[in-house]
Motif scaffolding. Structure first.
Motif, PDB file in Angstrom:
ATOM      1  N   ARG A  59       0.835  -1.197   0.000  1.00 55.15           N
ATOM      2  CA  ARG A  59       0.000   0.000   0.000  1.00 55.15           C
ATOM      3  C   ARG A  59       0.876   1.255   0.000  1.00 55.15           C
ATOM      4  O   ARG A  59       1.817   1.373   0.784  1.00 55.15           O
ATOM      5  CB  ARG A  59      -0.916   0.002   1.223  1.00 55.15           C
ATOM      6  N   ASP A  60       0.587   2.181  -0.900  1.00 58.72           N
ATOM      7  CA  ASP A  60       1.281   3.463  -1.050  1.00 58.72           C
ATOM      8  C   ASP A  60       2.700   3.330  -1.600  1.00 58.72           C
ATOM      9  O   ASP A  60       3.449   4.310  -1.616  1.00 58.72           O
ATOM     10  CB  ASP A  60       1.340   4.239   0.281  1.00 58.72           C
ATOM     11  N   GLN A  61       3.094   2.139  -2.052  1.00 56.54           N
ATOM     12  CA  GLN A  61       4.442   1.955  -2.593  1.00 56.54           C
ATOM     13  C   GLN A  61       4.482   2.340  -4.066  1.00 56.54           C
ATOM     14  O   GLN A  61       3.573   2.036  -4.835  1.00 56.54           O
ATOM     15  CB  GLN A  61       4.893   0.502  -2.440  1.00 56.54           C
ATOM     16  N   LEU A  62       5.557   3.018  -4.455  1.00 63.24           N
ATOM     17  CA  LEU A  62       5.763   3.399  -5.848  1.00 63.24           C
ATOM     18  C   LEU A  62       6.404   2.253  -6.626  1.00 63.24           C
ATOM     19  O   LEU A  62       7.306   1.593  -6.113  1.00 63.24           O
ATOM     20  CB  LEU A  62       6.713   4.600  -5.930  1.00 63.24           C
ATOM     21  N   PRO A  63       6.011   2.032  -7.878  1.00 71.91           N
ATOM     22  CA  PRO A  63       6.764   1.107  -8.732  1.00 71.91           C
ATOM     23  C   PRO A  63       8.193   1.615  -8.897  1.00 71.91           C
ATOM     24  O   PRO A  63       8.426   2.827  -9.006  1.00 71.91           O
ATOM     25  CB  PRO A  63       6.000   1.155 -10.061  1.00 71.91           C
ATOM     26  N   ALA A  64       9.163   0.717  -8.906  1.00 71.49           N
ATOM     27  CA  ALA A  64      10.577   1.105  -8.948  1.00 71.49           C
ATOM     28  C   ALA A  64      10.901   1.958 -10.176  1.00 71.49           C
ATOM     29  O   ALA A  64      11.634   2.952 -10.083  1.00 71.49           O
ATOM     30  CB  ALA A  64      11.452  -0.143  -8.925  1.00 71.49           C
ATOM     31  N   LYS A  65      10.351   1.593 -11.335  1.00 65.88           N
ATOM     32  CA  LYS A  65      10.637   2.353 -12.555  1.00 65.88           C
ATOM     33  C   LYS A  65      10.080   3.769 -12.463  1.00 65.88           C
ATOM     34  O   LYS A  65      10.688   4.722 -12.950  1.00 65.88           O
ATOM     35  CB  LYS A  65      10.060   1.628 -13.775  1.00 65.88           C
ATOM     36  N   LYS A  66       8.923   3.897 -11.835  1.00 57.49           N
ATOM     37  CA  LYS A  66       8.320   5.221 -11.683  1.00 57.49           C
ATOM     38  C   LYS A  66       9.165   6.084 -10.755  1.00 57.49           C
ATOM     39  O   LYS A  66       9.385   7.269 -11.017  1.00 57.49           O
ATOM     40  CB  LYS A  66       6.900   5.086 -11.127  1.00 57.49           C
ATOM     41  N   ALA A  67       9.661   5.484  -9.667  1.00 56.89           N
ATOM     42  CA  ALA A  67      10.521   6.219  -8.735  1.00 56.89           C
ATOM     43  C   ALA A  67      11.790   6.695  -9.434  1.00 56.89           C
ATOM     44  O   ALA A  67      12.228   7.836  -9.251  1.00 56.89           O
ATOM     45  CB  ALA A  67      10.868   5.337  -7.538  1.00 56.89           C
ATOM     46  N   LYS A  93      23.695  -1.235  -1.178  1.00 59.70           N
ATOM     47  CA  LYS A  93      23.595  -0.634  -2.503  1.00 59.70           C
ATOM     48  C   LYS A  93      23.093  -1.637  -3.540  1.00 59.70           C
ATOM     49  O   LYS A  93      22.571  -1.246  -4.586  1.00 59.70           O
ATOM     50  CB  LYS A  93      24.952  -0.066  -2.922  1.00 59.70           C
ATOM     51  N   ALA A  94      23.271  -2.919  -3.266  1.00 58.24           N
ATOM     52  CA  ALA A  94      22.833  -3.946  -4.207  1.00 58.24           C
ATOM     53  C   ALA A  94      21.339  -4.218  -4.099  1.00 58.24           C
ATOM     54  O   ALA A  94      20.759  -4.889  -4.949  1.00 58.24           O
ATOM     55  CB  ALA A  94      23.614  -5.239  -3.961  1.00 58.24           C
ATOM     56  N   VAL A  95      20.714  -3.685  -3.053  1.00 63.85           N
ATOM     57  CA  VAL A  95      19.288  -3.919  -2.825  1.00 63.85           C
ATOM     58  C   VAL A  95      18.480  -2.782  -3.442  1.00 63.85           C
ATOM     59  O   VAL A  95      18.798  -1.613  -3.251  1.00 63.85           O
ATOM     60  CB  VAL A  95      18.984  -4.004  -1.313  1.00 63.85           C
ATOM     61  N   GLU A  96      17.455  -3.132  -4.196  1.00 60.24           N
ATOM     62  CA  GLU A  96      16.570  -2.120  -4.776  1.00 60.24           C
ATOM     63  C   GLU A  96      15.680  -1.554  -3.673  1.00 60.24           C
ATOM     64  O   GLU A  96      14.899  -2.286  -3.060  1.00 60.24           O
ATOM     65  CB  GLU A  96      15.700  -2.746  -5.865  1.00 60.24           C
ATOM     66  N   PRO A  97      15.796  -0.254  -3.346  1.00 56.33           N
ATOM     67  CA  PRO A  97      14.993   0.295  -2.245  1.00 56.33           C
ATOM     68  C   PRO A  97      13.510   0.339  -2.580  1.00 56.33           C
ATOM     69  O   PRO A  97      13.122   0.464  -3.744  1.00 56.33           O
ATOM     70  CB  PRO A  97      15.556   1.712  -2.075  1.00 56.33           C
ATOM     71  N   GLU A  98      12.689   0.215  -1.555  1.00 46.31           N
ATOM     72  CA  GLU A  98      11.247   0.370  -1.705  1.00 46.31           C
ATOM     73  C   GLU A  98      10.911   1.836  -1.468  1.00 46.31           C
ATOM     74  O   GLU A  98      11.275   2.401  -0.445  1.00 46.31           O
ATOM     75  CB  GLU A  98      10.502  -0.493  -0.689  1.00 46.31           C
ATOM     76  N   TYR A  99      10.212   2.448  -2.413  1.00 48.23           N
ATOM     77  CA  TYR A  99       9.810   3.839  -2.273  1.00 48.23           C
ATOM     78  C   TYR A  99       8.309   3.919  -2.029  1.00 48.23           C
ATOM     79  O   TYR A  99       7.545   3.128  -2.574  1.00 48.23           O
ATOM     80  CB  TYR A  99      10.171   4.640  -3.532  1.00 48.23           C
ATOM     81  N   TYR A 100       7.922   4.902  -1.218  1.00 49.90           N
ATOM     82  CA  TYR A 100       6.515   5.086  -0.886  1.00 49.90           C
ATOM     83  C   TYR A 100       6.112   6.524  -1.175  1.00 49.90           C
ATOM     84  O   TYR A 100       6.874   7.456  -0.934  1.00 49.90           O
ATOM     85  CB  TYR A 100       6.261   4.769   0.595  1.00 49.90           C
ATOM     86  N   ASP A 101       4.910   6.678  -1.709  1.00 53.22           N
ATOM     87  CA  ASP A 101       4.388   8.017  -1.940  1.00 53.22           C
ATOM     88  C   ASP A 101       2.882   7.986  -2.071  1.00 53.22           C
ATOM     89  O   ASP A 101       2.349   7.443  -3.023  1.00 53.22           O
ATOM     90  CB  ASP A 101       4.951   8.641  -3.220  1.00 53.22           C
ATOM     91  N   GLU A 102       2.213   8.530  -1.086  1.00 54.45           N
ATOM     92  CA  GLU A 102       0.811   8.901  -1.244  1.00 54.45           C
ATOM     93  C   GLU A 102       0.564  10.136  -0.396  1.00 54.45           C
ATOM     94  O   GLU A 102      -0.515  10.340   0.128  1.00 54.45           O
ATOM     95  CB  GLU A 102      -0.129   7.757  -0.825  1.00 54.45           C
ATOM     96  N   ALA A 103       1.596  10.950  -0.235  1.00 55.95           N
ATOM     97  CA  ALA A 103       1.467  12.168   0.557  1.00 55.95           C
ATOM     98  C   ALA A 103       0.561  13.160  -0.158  1.00 55.95           C
ATOM     99  O   ALA A 103       0.609  13.294  -1.373  1.00 55.95           O
ATOM    100  CB  ALA A 103       2.845  12.789   0.782  1.00 55.95           C
TER     101      ALA A 103
END
Length: 218
Positions: free
Chosen positions: A7-15, A193-203
């Motif tokens: 919930r509220d997580q951005l797709p990696a490509k979009k981020a 750095k090898a881990v793809e971070p999870e981004y969140y955005d629904e602010a």
């Protein structure tokens, strides 16, 4: 194929695209200096309190320039649901400045307000008015962000991070993206750095989601 988004997580490509677009704005409309903006877990707990209030982040400018540029900064306050609608009002205190270490500015709200007003003058094109794209800043950069409970709960409670980093991305407006600080700072390990971070955005952006009664919105 990406994993199912939380919930509220951005797709990696979009981020990545948002971050790329924001970087491109440095040559057009964004002539400020960026320093790490971090929200620590203890600050988060202090702001949400027992009633699980939401967190609103206001943008400001430090009044001293570095390398000829104003430095963007951010302040976090607690916001509570006003009535039965979808309007959130700010508590005046506590208020924290979000840096590598969060600072309690509750005894110096005047400095916070001046910092926010300085940013809004820049946003309106009144500061560095001769810079390229100054007239367009107000259409790209918001005043503040109302973070959701879900993205903060996921990062601080479900994933148990001690701090998260607030970065910016540009679609049509500047959006705030939350991820684990250890994956985005200079102190990251090679494994991080090898881990793809999870981004969140629904602010929710301010405007239009503002508390007009707030002293920080004057």
């Amino acid at each position: 194929m990406e994993n199912k988004l939380k919930r509220d997580q951005l797709p990696a490509k979009k981020a990545k695209n948002w971050k790329k677009s924001f970087k491109e704005e440095a040559d057009k409309t964004f002539n400020l200096k960026l320093t790490p903006i971090v929200l620590q877990k203890e600050t988060y707990k202090s702001l949400i309190g027992e009633n699980e209030n939401r967190v609103r982040v206001y943008l400001g400018l430090d009044n001293k320039k570095e390398d000829g540029k104003y430095v963007l900064c951010a302040y976090a306050v607690s916001s509570f649901l006003l009535g039965s609608g979808d309007v959130y009002a700010d508590y005046e205190t506590p208020v924290y400045k979000l840096g590598k270490k969060n600072e309690d500015f509750s005894d110096n709200t005047g400095e916070v307000i001046e910092s926010i007003r300085l940013y809004r003058k820049w946003r309106a094109g009144e500061i560095d008015s001769d810079a390229d794209g100054a007239a367009f800043r107000q259409y790209i950069y918001p005043n503040a962000y109302l973070l959701t409970k879900f993205e903060l709960h996921e990062l601080f409670n479900a994933q148990n991070h001690k701090e998260i980093v607030l970065e910016f991305g540009v679609a049509k407006t500047m959006n705030i993206m939350l991820s684990a600080a250890s994956l985005s700072t200079e102190e990251s390990t090679e494994q991080d750095k090898a881990v793809e971070p999870e981004y969140y955005d629904e602010a929710q952006l301010c405007p239009p989601f503002c508390d007009e009664r707030s002293i920080y919105n004057s």
